[in-house]
Design a protein around this motif. Structure first.
Motif, PDB file in Angstrom:
ATOM      1  N   TRP A  48       0.831  -1.199   0.000  1.00 51.15           N
ATOM      2  CA  TRP A  48       0.000   0.000   0.000  1.00 51.15           C
ATOM      3  C   TRP A  48       0.867   1.252   0.000  1.00 51.15           C
ATOM      4  N   HIS A  49       1.898   1.283   0.813  1.00 49.17           N
ATOM      5  CA  HIS A  49       2.785   2.457   0.858  1.00 49.17           C
ATOM      6  C   HIS A  49       3.414   2.705  -0.509  1.00 49.17           C
ATOM      7  N   ILE A  50       3.856   1.651  -1.137  1.00 46.49           N
ATOM      8  CA  ILE A  50       4.478   1.784  -2.461  1.00 46.49           C
ATOM      9  C   ILE A  50       3.466   2.336  -3.465  1.00 46.49           C
ATOM     10  N   VAL A  51       2.298   1.728  -3.507  1.00 47.64           N
ATOM     11  CA  VAL A  51       1.288   2.094  -4.503  1.00 47.64           C
ATOM     12  C   VAL A  51       0.786   3.516  -4.274  1.00 47.64           C
ATOM     13  N   ARG A  52       0.529   3.893  -3.037  1.00 46.66           N
ATOM     14  CA  ARG A  52       0.014   5.239  -2.770  1.00 46.66           C
ATOM     15  C   ARG A  52       1.053   6.307  -3.091  1.00 46.66           C
ATOM     16  N   SER A  53       2.352   5.952  -3.074  1.00 48.75           N
ATOM     17  CA  SER A  53       3.388   6.934  -3.419  1.00 48.75           C
ATOM     18  C   SER A  53       3.313   7.348  -4.882  1.00 48.75           C
ATOM     19  N   TYR A  54       2.543   6.613  -5.682  1.00 47.52           N
ATOM     20  CA  TYR A  54       2.364   6.955  -7.087  1.00 47.52           C
ATOM     21  C   TYR A  54       1.183   7.908  -7.296  1.00 47.52           C
ATOM     22  N   LEU A  60      -8.116   3.082  -6.836  1.00 48.49           N
ATOM     23  CA  LEU A  60      -7.096   2.619  -7.788  1.00 48.49           C
ATOM     24  C   LEU A  60      -5.981   1.874  -7.065  1.00 48.49           C
ATOM     25  N   ALA A  61      -5.578   2.382  -5.906  1.00 49.57           N
ATOM     26  CA  ALA A  61      -4.528   1.708  -5.132  1.00 49.57           C
ATOM     27  C   ALA A  61      -4.973   0.314  -4.733  1.00 49.57           C
ATOM     28  N   GLN A  62      -6.231   0.185  -4.345  1.00 51.10           N
ATOM     29  CA  GLN A  62      -6.764  -1.131  -3.970  1.00 51.10           C
ATOM     30  C   GLN A  62      -6.715  -2.085  -5.161  1.00 51.10           C
ATOM     31  N   ASP A  63      -7.083  -1.584  -6.328  1.00 51.45           N
ATOM     32  CA  ASP A  63      -7.026  -2.412  -7.540  1.00 51.45           C
ATOM     33  C   ASP A  63      -5.598  -2.857  -7.845  1.00 51.45           C
ATOM     34  N   VAL A 100      -1.057   1.988 -14.155  1.00 49.02           N
ATOM     35  CA  VAL A 100      -2.393   2.505 -13.852  1.00 49.02           C
ATOM     36  C   VAL A 100      -2.351   4.032 -13.717  1.00 49.02           C
ATOM     37  N   GLY A 101      -1.313   4.540 -13.059  1.00 46.95           N
ATOM     38  CA  GLY A 101      -1.181   5.987 -12.913  1.00 46.95           C
ATOM     39  C   GLY A 101      -1.071   6.688 -14.249  1.00 46.95           C
ATOM     40  N   LYS A 102      -0.292   6.102 -15.137  1.00 49.55           N
ATOM     41  CA  LYS A 102      -0.121   6.688 -16.476  1.00 49.55           C
ATOM     42  C   LYS A 102      -1.447   6.662 -17.238  1.00 49.55           C
ATOM     43  N   ALA A 103      -2.173   5.568 -17.114  1.00 50.39           N
ATOM     44  CA  ALA A 103      -3.459   5.450 -17.806  1.00 50.39           C
ATOM     45  C   ALA A 103      -4.493   6.434 -17.259  1.00 50.39           C
ATOM     46  N   HIS A 104      -4.341   6.816 -15.999  1.00 45.36           N
ATOM     47  CA  HIS A 104      -5.285   7.741 -15.380  1.00 45.36           C
ATOM     48  C   HIS A 104      -4.709   9.149 -15.251  1.00 45.36           C
ATOM     49  N   GLY A 105      -3.619   9.414 -15.967  1.00 44.56           N
ATOM     50  CA  GLY A 105      -3.061  10.767 -15.982  1.00 44.56           C
ATOM     51  C   GLY A 105      -2.375  11.184 -14.710  1.00 44.56           C
TER      52      GLY A 105
END
Length: 197
Positions: A48-54, A60-63, A100-105
């Motif tokens: 979670w920490h890694i994903v939320r840092s994006y 989206l983080a949960q996904d 996912v971040g890139k796809a969602h801008g």
């Protein structure tokens, strides 16, 4: 799926997280289904920490975290060294979060030191507790004053430009009355052990 949260305290004699993850991965690969539950509980908070840092929002983080676990289940046979499971999960989460971040801008992840200087300054828990204690003492002391003093001090304290007509006192007596009320308030605070400024 395990939600992000604080992990229970760990005995310093326990193996490191990556060692525990490796042992759980081996047990799961050998057929112990409960070991996967333990592995998810162990590794989801750092993922979670890694994903939320994006910069991903909660959904989206949960996904992304769920996709990371599904990827492990699908491709676990390709992991030769169980000791690498923590790094493998982290890398998989980073790649998926970036995608996912890139796809969602969303912007790319930021290093922690660069992010830290942008975080809002917050009072420490101790400062918050001290302020709350002072506030309780102040209101308790204010409650010991007569109604006339309480009303006068509230009007003066909370109005930028107090309307002295609301006070219902002669204009020339407001200053001396305010001084007497503040002296009574200070005495009450001193009796209560007030150490504020």
């Amino acid at each position: 799926m395990t939600q992000p949260g604080a992990e229970t305290s760990v005995d310093p004699a326990e193996p490191a997280r990556w060692q525990r993850a490796a042992a759980l991965f081996v047990r799961w690969r050998d057929g112990d289904a409960r070991a996967m539950d333990d592995l998810v509980r162990l590794m989801t908070p750092p993922l979670w920490h890694i994903v939320r840092s994006y910069g991903l929002d909660h959904a989206l983080a949960q996904d992304v975290v769920q996709t990371t676990w599904l990827t492990l289940v699908r491709t676990h046979a390709s992991i030769q060294d169980p000791q690498a499971i923590s790094g493998w999960l982290a890398m998989c989460a980073r790649r998926e979060a970036w995608k996912v971040g890139k796809a969602h801008g969303r912007a790319d992840a930021t290093d922690a030191p660069a992010l830290e200087e942008r975080l809002p300054v917050a009072d420490s828990a101790e400062d918050v507790a001290v302020d709350a204690d002072r506030s309780r003492r102040l209101w308790r002391a204010l409650a010991t004053l007569d109604e006339r003093c309480r009303r006068l001090l509230r009007i003066i304290a909370f109005d930028d430009r107090p309307d002295y007509a609301r006070i219902a006192m002669p204009i020339g007596s407001i200053g001396p009355t305010r001084g007497r009320c503040l002296t009574k308030l200070r005495s009450s605070l001193d009796r209560d052990g007030w150490e504020g400024n």
